[in-house]
Design a protein around this motif. Sequence first.
Motif, mmCIF file in Angstrom:
data_model
loop_
_atom_site.group_PDB
_atom_site.id
_atom_site.type_symbol
_atom_site.label_atom_id
_atom_site.label_comp_id
_atom_site.label_asym_id
_atom_site.label_seq_id
_atom_site.Cartn_x
_atom_site.Cartn_y
_atom_site.Cartn_z
ATOM 1 N N ILE A 238 7.094 9.960 26.172
ATOM 2 C CA ILE A 238 6.019 10.111 27.158
ATOM 3 C C ILE A 238 4.736 9.463 26.647
ATOM 4 N N LEU A 239 4.457 9.660 25.345
ATOM 5 C CA LEU A 239 3.283 9.024 24.745
ATOM 6 C C LEU A 239 3.319 7.509 24.950
ATOM 7 N N PHE B 159 14.768 21.284 20.061
ATOM 8 C CA PHE B 159 13.539 20.883 19.387
ATOM 9 C C PHE B 159 13.494 19.353 19.205
ATOM 10 N N SER B 160 14.603 18.768 18.732
ATOM 11 C CA SER B 160 14.660 17.310 18.571
ATOM 12 C C SER B 160 14.396 16.611 19.904
ATOM 13 N N LEU B 161 15.051 17.126 20.970
ATOM 14 C CA LEU B 161 14.878 16.494 22.276
ATOM 15 C C LEU B 161 13.423 16.572 22.726
ATOM 16 N N LEU B 162 12.765 17.724 22.447
ATOM 17 C CA LEU B 162 11.351 17.857 22.803
ATOM 18 C C LEU B 162 10.522 16.800 22.079
ATOM 19 N N ILE B 163 10.790 16.647 20.779
ATOM 20 C CA ILE B 163 10.046 15.666 19.984
ATOM 21 C C ILE B 163 10.259 14.261 20.556
ATOM 22 N N ILE B 164 11.536 13.928 20.828
ATOM 23 C CA ILE B 164 11.832 12.606 21.391
ATOM 24 C C ILE B 164 11.096 12.426 22.707
#
Lengths: 293, 279
Positions: B258-259, B248-253
């Motif tokens: 990407i943003l 989950f943390s990696l997804l957020i990062i």
Amino acid sequence: MTSLKSRLSGNLNRHIMGWLMAMPMALVLLVFLMAPIVMITVVSFWGATEWSIYPAFQFDNYEFLLTSEVTYRVFLNTFKYALITWICTLLIGFTVAYFLAFHVRSLTWQIALFLLCTIPFWTSNIIRMISWIPFLGRNGLANSALISWGVIDEPVEWLLFSDFSVILAFVHLYTLFMVVPIFNTMMRIDKSLIEAAVDGGAKGWQVLWYVIIPLTKPGIMIGTIFVVTLVMGDFITVRFMSGSQSANVGRMIQNDIGLLQYPSASATAVILLITVLMVIGILLRFVDIRKEL
Amino acid sequence: MEPRPTSFYILSAIFVLFLVFLYGPTLTIAILSFQGPGGGLTFPMRGVSLHWFKDLFQQQAVGDIWGSFSRSIVLGLMVMVTTVVVSVMGGLAFRKRFAGSGILFYLIITSLVIPSILISLGVGLIWSQAGLNVHWSTTGYGAQLTWTLPFGLLIMFAVFNRFDQSFEEAARDLGASPWQTLRHVVLPIIAPSLIGVALFGFTLSYDEFARTLLTSGSYNTLPLEIFGMTTNVTTPVLFALGTLTTVFSLLIIGVFLILAWIMNRKRSRQGSDAGKGLV
């Protein structure tokens, strides 16, 4: 005359606007930083029974702390952790930052590898601690590997739940705090200074010792501040990685909190805070943080 | 290009070892979380299964994992938004060099270096003596801000140190009001850095343990829940949870990175030079 007047009011305006915009930050710090410090200081003079605390103004808590041999041993242990962790993180952090800043040639690669180093910083510390269990345990990877290589005959017991594992976890968690500021400072070093040194006949290690290290000092100092304060204030890593067998000041405070001995916990906290601020005060003399960002 | 010196290869090897040191343990628990039902906390793997992940999704004695997970996300978002807004305002304020800004700066540094347990203890004491209940969304939120705001403000310092003031002067010369200058010149230039501040705000809150320990009350956040589990759970379900939150943390990062990347690309495609205001 009018211009002076308008300048004065402009100045006043600037101060008021500045404070207005800084107000939310100041309020948060007032309520959740200053007030807790004041409260801890006040409560450190209070008394406690087994189940409650009562207002008082007595020095018992400090007297007990400062005359107890345990306190000095625990503080010494805390400094030991901080010093060893500092040395390890500095050596590793400097080497990694040096590699990224001076040996990786394209900016894209520098950024990519730098990000790779920083990603773990944004994940959970507790999980990163837990993840050492399969490595260091009695039947863990390290022991099996050492046995299969014939280095040892029986599993080594001191890998997990020892000073070794505590420091290993500290280094694992906090080396990033060295890499980032040192890399940041190194990237700002004017490359022509290094060329000049090389043209002047300096060997590789001379460039490193006489040019790069002195210019990197501010970054080293900022990293040092982070690592030293994080290690000195820690209680969770020591508790988890030592299996509650070693103590540092944070553990001492946490123990007292568990026993509802808040005044005693507060007195220890005050002494810890003074110690940390003194260390930081000394370190800040060597660096101007705002200039270095 | 000149040939690489020997030191390059030695340092590369050290760097790779460092990455193994950083990521190795986490990868190990990721592998071990796929243990078969009879497996333990260490190797060898006794079969491969999703048993321990399924375990997480069943209502069980482990505790309130999903409740604490959603609390952590809500709290993380609250802290993130506050950190961005308050840090930007703070960063703008410090540019004005107002009287007393030095004191505020030292407070920020104190907030950064103070042992976390002091915040926890102090806030807990104040609230209990005042007869109030601590709660993750009030005291927990405030206590976490003392950790995220210094990072946010220091990033803003770094941004404004590199800020080319001639853009603002140009806007002023063309008759823009201070608000217009801020809205149409300053904010667009610093916008990509705000993604960084937001990333710090969310992740530092999502992973915070020490400052939430005595300030979150009877409802745990996820790190507190996980720590509780370490003392009484001895099955790989712990690793499964660790793997899930790390993913989950990696997804957020990833989303944040990407943003930032998209924002930069959009800018260069439109030929906008907004980001160039940072020198």
